[in-house]
Write a protein that holds these residues in place. Structure first.
Motif, PDB file in Angstrom:
ATOM      1  N   VAL A 175       0.839  -1.197   0.000  1.00 56.14           N
ATOM      2  CA  VAL A 175       0.000   0.000   0.000  1.00 56.14           C
ATOM      3  C   VAL A 175       0.876   1.250   0.000  1.00 56.14           C
ATOM      4  O   VAL A 175       1.802   1.369   0.801  1.00 56.14           O
ATOM      5  CB  VAL A 175      -0.932   0.010   1.222  1.00 56.14           C
ATOM      6  N   PHE A 176       0.569   2.155  -0.911  1.00 55.47           N
ATOM      7  CA  PHE A 176       1.262   3.442  -0.992  1.00 55.47           C
ATOM      8  C   PHE A 176       0.285   4.532  -0.568  1.00 55.47           C
ATOM      9  O   PHE A 176      -0.804   4.652  -1.123  1.00 55.47           O
ATOM     10  CB  PHE A 176       1.751   3.680  -2.418  1.00 55.47           C
ATOM     11  N   GLN A 177       0.677   5.333   0.443  1.00 61.72           N
ATOM     12  CA  GLN A 177      -0.154   6.426   0.929  1.00 61.72           C
ATOM     13  C   GLN A 177       0.540   7.748   0.603  1.00 61.72           C
ATOM     14  O   GLN A 177       1.444   8.175   1.319  1.00 61.72           O
ATOM     15  CB  GLN A 177      -0.385   6.305   2.435  1.00 61.72           C
ATOM     16  N   PRO A 178       0.170   8.396  -0.497  1.00 54.82           N
ATOM     17  CA  PRO A 178       0.848   9.635  -0.891  1.00 54.82           C
ATOM     18  C   PRO A 178       0.576  10.777   0.070  1.00 54.82           C
ATOM     19  O   PRO A 178      -0.485  10.848   0.682  1.00 54.82           O
ATOM     20  CB  PRO A 178       0.264   9.930  -2.273  1.00 54.82           C
ATOM     21  N   THR A 179       1.557  11.654   0.205  1.00 50.99           N
ATOM     22  CA  THR A 179       1.412  12.859   1.017  1.00 50.99           C
ATOM     23  C   THR A 179       1.932  14.035   0.208  1.00 50.99           C
ATOM     24  O   THR A 179       2.665  13.864  -0.765  1.00 50.99           O
ATOM     25  CB  THR A 179       2.210  12.753   2.335  1.00 50.99           C
ATOM     26  N   GLU A 180       1.564  15.230   0.622  1.00 50.03           N
ATOM     27  CA  GLU A 180       2.025  16.411  -0.090  1.00 50.03           C
ATOM     28  C   GLU A 180       3.544  16.515  -0.008  1.00 50.03           C
ATOM     29  O   GLU A 180       4.137  16.363   1.043  1.00 50.03           O
ATOM     30  CB  GLU A 180       1.386  17.671   0.504  1.00 50.03           C
ATOM     31  N   GLY A 181       4.164  16.771  -1.145  1.00 54.20           N
ATOM     32  CA  GLY A 181       5.603  16.987  -1.157  1.00 54.20           C
ATOM     33  C   GLY A 181       6.448  15.745  -1.327  1.00 54.20           C
ATOM     34  O   GLY A 181       7.669  15.847  -1.446  1.00 54.20           O
ATOM     35  N   ASP A 182       5.841  14.540  -1.316  1.00 56.72           N
ATOM     36  CA  ASP A 182       6.677  13.360  -1.497  1.00 56.72           C
ATOM     37  C   ASP A 182       6.971  13.158  -2.983  1.00 56.72           C
ATOM     38  O   ASP A 182       6.362  13.764  -3.852  1.00 56.72           O
ATOM     39  CB  ASP A 182       6.076  12.107  -0.859  1.00 56.72           C
ATOM     40  N   ASN A 183       7.943  12.301  -3.259  1.00 55.22           N
ATOM     41  CA  ASN A 183       8.385  12.076  -4.633  1.00 55.22           C
ATOM     42  C   ASN A 183       7.892  10.755  -5.196  1.00 55.22           C
ATOM     43  O   ASN A 183       8.443  10.253  -6.168  1.00 55.22           O
ATOM     44  CB  ASN A 183       9.921  12.115  -4.687  1.00 55.22           C
ATOM     45  N   GLY A 184       6.868  10.186  -4.583  1.00 51.39           N
ATOM     46  CA  GLY A 184       6.325   8.938  -5.078  1.00 51.39           C
ATOM     47  C   GLY A 184       7.077   7.732  -4.547  1.00 51.39           C
ATOM     48  O   GLY A 184       7.921   7.831  -3.651  1.00 51.39           O
ATOM     49  N   ILE A 185       6.780   6.572  -5.127  1.00 54.27           N
ATOM     50  CA  ILE A 185       7.376   5.318  -4.672  1.00 54.27           C
ATOM     51  C   ILE A 185       7.753   4.474  -5.882  1.00 54.27           C
ATOM     52  O   ILE A 185       7.035   4.452  -6.887  1.00 54.27           O
ATOM     53  CB  ILE A 185       6.388   4.550  -3.757  1.00 54.27           C
ATOM     54  N   LEU A 186       8.889   3.803  -5.798  1.00 46.47           N
ATOM     55  CA  LEU A 186       9.310   2.889  -6.850  1.00 46.47           C
ATOM     56  C   LEU A 186       8.405   1.656  -6.821  1.00 46.47           C
ATOM     57  O   LEU A 186       8.278   0.997  -5.795  1.00 46.47           O
ATOM     58  CB  LEU A 186      10.764   2.466  -6.629  1.00 46.47           C
ATOM     59  N   ILE A 187       7.776   1.344  -7.955  1.00 47.38           N
ATOM     60  CA  ILE A 187       6.884   0.180  -7.992  1.00 47.38           C
ATOM     61  C   ILE A 187       7.373  -0.916  -8.926  1.00 47.38           C
ATOM     62  O   ILE A 187       6.770  -1.984  -9.004  1.00 47.38           O
ATOM     63  CB  ILE A 187       5.451   0.592  -8.390  1.00 47.38           C
ATOM     64  N   GLY A 188       8.470  -0.682  -9.633  1.00 45.72           N
ATOM     65  CA  GLY A 188       9.005  -1.721 -10.505  1.00 45.72           C
ATOM     66  C   GLY A 188      10.350  -1.315 -11.070  1.00 45.72           C
ATOM     67  O   GLY A 188      10.581  -0.135 -11.379  1.00 45.72           O
ATOM     68  N   ARG A 189      11.258  -2.300 -11.175  1.00 42.57           N
ATOM     69  CA  ARG A 189      12.581  -2.030 -11.742  1.00 42.57           C
ATOM     70  C   ARG A 189      13.110  -3.302 -12.377  1.00 42.57           C
ATOM     71  O   ARG A 189      12.972  -4.388 -11.812  1.00 42.57           O
ATOM     72  CB  ARG A 189      13.551  -1.546 -10.669  1.00 42.57           C
ATOM     73  N   TYR A 196      19.187  -0.286 -16.775  1.00 45.21           N
ATOM     74  CA  TYR A 196      17.910  -0.588 -16.130  1.00 45.21           C
ATOM     75  C   TYR A 196      16.842   0.405 -16.565  1.00 45.21           C
ATOM     76  O   TYR A 196      17.127   1.479 -17.094  1.00 45.21           O
ATOM     77  CB  TYR A 196      18.054  -0.552 -14.605  1.00 45.21           C
ATOM     78  N   PHE A 197      15.590   0.025 -16.321  1.00 43.68           N
ATOM     79  CA  PHE A 197      14.490   0.979 -16.397  1.00 43.68           C
ATOM     80  C   PHE A 197      13.600   0.755 -15.190  1.00 43.68           C
ATOM     81  O   PHE A 197      13.533  -0.350 -14.641  1.00 43.68           O
ATOM     82  CB  PHE A 197      13.727   0.857 -17.726  1.00 43.68           C
ATOM     83  N   ILE A 216       8.540   6.919 -15.928  1.00 46.15           N
ATOM     84  CA  ILE A 216       9.418   5.825 -16.346  1.00 46.15           C
ATOM     85  C   ILE A 216      10.778   6.411 -16.692  1.00 46.15           C
ATOM     86  O   ILE A 216      10.876   7.389 -17.445  1.00 46.15           O
ATOM     87  CB  ILE A 216       8.842   5.062 -17.552  1.00 46.15           C
ATOM     88  N   ASP A 217      11.817   5.838 -16.116  1.00 44.00           N
ATOM     89  CA  ASP A 217      13.195   6.241 -16.378  1.00 44.00           C
ATOM     90  C   ASP A 217      13.924   5.135 -17.119  1.00 44.00           C
ATOM     91  O   ASP A 217      13.841   3.967 -16.718  1.00 44.00           O
ATOM     92  CB  ASP A 217      13.923   6.547 -15.068  1.00 44.00           C
TER      93      ASP A 217
END
Length: 391
Positions: A175-189, A196-197, A216-217
């Motif tokens: 579970v990802f709970q976003p908050t103001e100012g965060d940079n997100g979460i890595l969900i796959g690599r 890598y991507f 996506i990077d």
């Protein structure tokens, strides 16, 4: 007053069967609200206001037998027991004063006039428990918070395979709970040696809670003269319910679409070359590969990004390099996409992605890196409960 850590099912039954009031705080180690509530709970216990109450904490992750018996959904949560019966409950992250007032009212603790007077002056004694805040981790029994784990494969096989085995999802249904100012979460690599991507999930509460972003990077290894020449990303969305059912959601909007498919990106490559210009500031859409004794130089690469899925529960994007002299530089380093959904507390996401990586001066070595498969996609849950409450 010390707090008892419940360590067995027998200890749990012995405590709640007592004729004395027993207050149990239910927590899990990954819940951020639990950590805050535990600190306030300890302050209340140490205040000396409730000498007739036994304070205890139950870690539902450690005490599996207790968790199976009580079936607590939504944490943190505190239950007050006496003579084997639960007589009161308070849910969610609660301010210390509110918590003390609730406990005083519940046990009718009139023997401490100083404490009652203090709470009465704060206007807490007359409040209904129904008005108390309820910030909680509304998460099922087997779900944990996402922390961005991924599988890393550093050793290549002797024979270069054309299609690599899909990478393992190390955090299924987290579970990802976003908050103001965060940079997100890595969900796959997915990687092949240093190339890598990866995929980032994020949300901008101040913008629109219903807008779900993905980044996506693509980071090829410049030493191996590698590049990514194409990629696909697909995501299906649904509403995650308390009974763990998934009702499909309709995507109202997405970006980019076929109408926005031509994207010019600046890509840094190595070594000086006549006529090359270096972009002054393009941090989000470049990758840098600087060999010893050389300076970075700029090249433009044009990629085609096509997205579709409006009015359906599934969005998909394809990334390809246009057939031009710049194609040898591959996909750019960074792409952003988003989908717009109806307002939903918990969004369940199921997704897969793959990218084609080529290596070598003559681009003979090619492999496909996969994040999930159709048979076994990655799964995540975005919990927007707190975001929507504060809106």
């Amino acid at each position: 007053m010390s707090i008892i850590e419940v360590k067995s099912l027998k200890q749990f039954h012995d405590m709640i069967s007592s004729s004395k009031h027993t207050l149990l705080l239910w927590i899990k180690p990954w819940c951020p609200y639990c950590a805050l509530m535990e600190g306030r709970y300890k302050e209340v216990a140490a205040s000396g206001m409730f000498k007739k109450v036994a304070f205890a904490i139950v870690d539902l992750e450690e005490q599996k037998e207790i968790a199976e018996e009580v079936e607590i959904i939504g944490i943190p949560k505190a239950d007050l027991f006496r003579n084997g019966k639960r007589i009161a409950r308070i849910e969610g992250l609660t301010e210390q004063g509110e918590f003390e007032a609730w406990l005083l009212r519940t046990i009718n603790e009139k023997s401490d006039p100083v404490a009652v007077h203090r709470l009465d002056k704060l206007g807490l004694m007359s409040r209904s428990t129904e008005t108390l805040p309820s910030y909680a981790c509304e998460i099922g029994k087997s779900q944990a918070m996402c922390i961005g784990k991924f599988e890393d494969r550093r050793k290549r096989p002797l024979i270069f395979p054309k299609n690599r085995k899909a990478f393992v999802d190390l955090e299924p249904n987290c579970v990802f709970q976003p908050t103001e100012g965060d940079n997100g979460i890595l969900i796959g690599r997915a990687n092949d040696d240093a190339s890598y991507f990866d995929i980032i999930l994020w949300n901008s509460p101040q913008d629109n809670p219903g807008k779900v972003y993905f980044s996506i990077d693509f980071m090829p290894d410049p030493v191996k003269k590698a590049r990514f020449e194409s990629a696909v990303f697909q995501v299906t969305v649904a509403e995650d319910s308390a009974d763990e059912s998934h009702s499909p959601l309709t995507i109202h909007d997405l970006y980019p679409t076929d109408e926005d498919d031509m994207v010019d990106r600046s890509v840094f490559m190595s070594g000086p070359e006549d006529g090359d210009a270096v972009p002054e500031d393009d941090a989000l859409s470049v990758f840098s590969s600087i060999y010893e004794g050389s300076r970075p130089r700029g090249r433009n690469t044009t990629t085609t990004v096509r997205g579709h899925g409006i009015n359906s529960p599934t969005a998909a994007w394809t990334f390809t390099v246009r057939d031009s002299p710049s194609a040898r530089y591959g996909l750019a380093a960074h792409y952003d996409m988003y989908i717009t959904l109806p307002t939903t507390k918990r969004v369940w996401l199921q997704f897969t992605s793959k990218a084609v990586l080529v290596k070598g001066e003559e681009r003979k070595h090619k492999t496909t890196l996969r994040i999930g498969t159709i048979e076994k996609p990655y799964e995540r849950i975005m919990d927007l409960s707190a975001v929507l409450r504060s809106a």
